[in-house]
Design a protein around this motif. Structure first.
Motif, short mmCIF file in Angstrom:
data_model
loop_
_atom_site.label_atom_id
_atom_site.label_comp_id
_atom_site.label_asym_id
_atom_site.label_seq_id
_atom_site.Cartn_x
_atom_site.Cartn_y
_atom_site.Cartn_z
N LEU A 131 -7.95 -44.03 23.07
CA LEU A 131 -7.06 -44.33 21.94
C LEU A 131 -5.80 -43.50 22.06
O LEU A 131 -5.82 -42.39 22.60
N GLN A 132 -4.73 -44.05 21.52
CA GLN A 132 -3.51 -43.27 21.39
C GLN A 132 -2.96 -43.48 19.97
O GLN A 132 -3.13 -44.56 19.40
N ALA A 133 -2.33 -42.44 19.44
CA ALA A 133 -1.76 -42.54 18.09
C ALA A 133 -0.31 -42.10 18.10
O ALA A 133 0.08 -41.19 18.85
N PHE A 134 0.49 -42.79 17.25
CA PHE A 134 1.88 -42.40 17.01
C PHE A 134 2.10 -42.35 15.51
O PHE A 134 1.73 -43.29 14.79
N HIS A 135 2.70 -41.29 15.05
CA HIS A 135 3.13 -41.23 13.65
C HIS A 135 4.57 -40.73 13.62
O HIS A 135 4.83 -39.59 14.01
N LEU A 136 5.48 -41.59 13.18
CA LEU A 136 6.89 -41.20 13.05
C LEU A 136 7.04 -40.37 11.77
O LEU A 136 6.93 -40.90 10.67
N LEU A 137 7.27 -39.07 11.94
CA LEU A 137 7.36 -38.19 10.76
C LEU A 137 8.75 -38.26 10.13
O LEU A 137 8.89 -38.14 8.92
N SER A 138 9.77 -38.43 10.97
CA SER A 138 11.13 -38.57 10.42
C SER A 138 12.04 -39.18 11.48
O SER A 138 11.75 -39.10 12.68
N HIS A 139 13.12 -39.78 11.02
CA HIS A 139 14.14 -40.35 11.92
C HIS A 139 15.48 -40.19 11.22
O HIS A 139 15.74 -40.86 10.21
N GLN A 140 16.29 -39.28 11.74
CA GLN A 140 17.55 -38.94 11.06
C GLN A 140 18.71 -38.96 12.04
O GLN A 140 18.49 -38.78 13.25
N PRO A 141 19.94 -39.08 11.52
CA PRO A 141 21.09 -38.95 12.42
C PRO A 141 21.11 -37.55 13.02
O PRO A 141 20.65 -36.59 12.38
N ALA A 142 21.61 -37.44 14.24
CA ALA A 142 21.74 -36.12 14.86
C ALA A 142 22.70 -35.28 14.02
O ALA A 142 23.74 -35.77 13.60
N PRO A 143 22.37 -34.00 13.75
CA PRO A 143 23.19 -33.19 12.83
C PRO A 143 24.61 -32.97 13.31
O PRO A 143 25.53 -32.84 12.48
N ASP A 144 24.82 -32.94 14.63
CA ASP A 144 26.18 -32.69 15.11
C ASP A 144 26.87 -33.96 15.59
O ASP A 144 27.86 -33.91 16.31
N ALA A 145 26.36 -35.12 15.15
CA ALA A 145 26.97 -36.38 15.58
C ALA A 145 28.28 -36.61 14.82
O ALA A 145 28.44 -36.15 13.69
N ASN A 146 29.20 -37.33 15.44
CA ASN A 146 30.41 -37.78 14.78
C ASN A 146 30.02 -38.60 13.53
O ASN A 146 29.18 -39.48 13.63
N PRO A 147 30.58 -38.27 12.32
CA PRO A 147 30.15 -38.97 11.10
C PRO A 147 30.19 -40.50 11.23
O PRO A 147 29.36 -41.19 10.64
N ASP A 148 31.15 -41.00 12.03
CA ASP A 148 31.22 -42.46 12.19
C ASP A 148 30.02 -43.02 12.95
O ASP A 148 29.69 -44.19 12.83
N ASP A 149 29.41 -42.14 13.78
CA ASP A 149 28.27 -42.61 14.58
C ASP A 149 26.94 -42.07 14.05
O ASP A 149 25.92 -42.14 14.72
N ALA A 150 27.00 -41.42 12.89
CA ALA A 150 25.80 -40.72 12.41
C ALA A 150 24.78 -41.73 11.88
O ALA A 150 24.64 -41.93 10.69
#
Ligand SMILES: [Fe+2]
Length: 273
Positions: A88-107
């Motif tokens: 068996l294999q398990a995946f749990h996505l705990l969070s998915h956020q914009p990269a903190p230092d990304a350009n705001p237009d690409d965040a």
């Protein structure tokens, strides 16, 4: 299904995996990965490999370039290079956020859909459409290997085919990962050219629209699947994903499932004094 704190929940979860190849467990806490670990340990102990045991992975910001453009992965099974691949294999996505230092237009934090492909269904389709290709992929043994990490050189004790069958022709296990596959050997009943022709047919089936099931993982929704049956992959994504999960051995999973199916023992009759 909800995570219940008793064996009925484990029974339901494992029966769904036995029937369908995978299950989603809703309501898994996602503020602490320990809850996902505890969920997996309700089935059996987590298997340790050269990558470790239970994992909680966030892309390293030092490699932000790759974190911004995390590439797609084609459908595959994991640990093809073990004689006994993970059950068996398990995946749990705990969070998915914009990269903190990304350009705001690409965040943005987008993409990263998970792909599931039922390998047993694909094998049935291949057998019906092209019995010769099915015969080749279920009989020609191949070398599988893990050599990417320093100090690691793993390969199974013998050659294994892509599709493993039981004595009565029943499907047992799918092994499919182009990145772990060694050279197709000469000297077997079929030539490497014939093997590649068969592999092309298989590849067409597992990449077809009918075979693919795309799902978006979300915090709180743990995916657990049978790595001997279901191939997995993902689409490219942007942003920073934190994912946790782990492997469980096949024998331990089946043992747990069988035991949840047993009726509880009747209490011993009490004799009157
Ligand atoms: Fe994988």
């Amino acid at each position: 299904m909800s995570k219940e704190d008793n064996d009925n929940g484990v029974k339901e979860m494992l029966t769904k995996i036995r029937n369908w190849g995978y299950v989603f467990v809703d309501g898994t806490p996602y503020d602490d990965p320990e809850a996902t670990k505890a969920l997996l340990e309700r089935i059996a102990f987590i298997r340790v490999t050269h990558y470790g045991g239970f994992y909680d992975f966030t892309p390293n910001l030092a490699m932000a370039d790759t974190a911004y453009t995390n590439l797609a992965l084609a459908a595959h099974t994991d640990t093809t290079y073990f004689s006994d691949p993970a059950g068996l294999q398990a995946f749990h996505l705990l969070s998915h956020q914009p990269a903190p230092d990304a350009n705001p237009d690409d965040a943005v934090a987008s993409g990263g859909k998970s792909l599931l492909v039922d390998g047993y269904r694909a094998a049935f389709v291949l057998k019906a459409r092209n019995p010769k290709a099915f015969h080749i992929l279920s009989t020609v043994g191949l070398q599988w290997q893990a050599n990417g990490n320093e100090g690691i050189s793993i390969s199974p004790y013998k050659l294994f085919p892509v599709i493993e069958l039981g004595d009565n022709g029943e499907l047992h296990r799918i092994r499919w990962n182009n990145d772990d596959r060694g050279a197709v050997p000469f000297g077997q009943a079929f030539s490497p050219t014939e093997w590649y022709e068969a592999a092309r047919e298989w590849d067409k089936i597992i990449r077809s629209k009918e075979a693919e099931r795309w799902v978006q993982l979300e915090p709180g929704k743990t995916l657990i699947f049978d790595n001997w049956r279901v191939l997995h992959g993902r689409s490219a994504f942007s942003g920073i994903r934190r994912i946790c999960g782990g492997y469980i051995n096949r024998d331990d999973y089946i043992s747990r499932w069988k035991n949840t199916m047993r009726r509880p023992r009747a209490p011993k009759p009490q004799l009157d004094q």
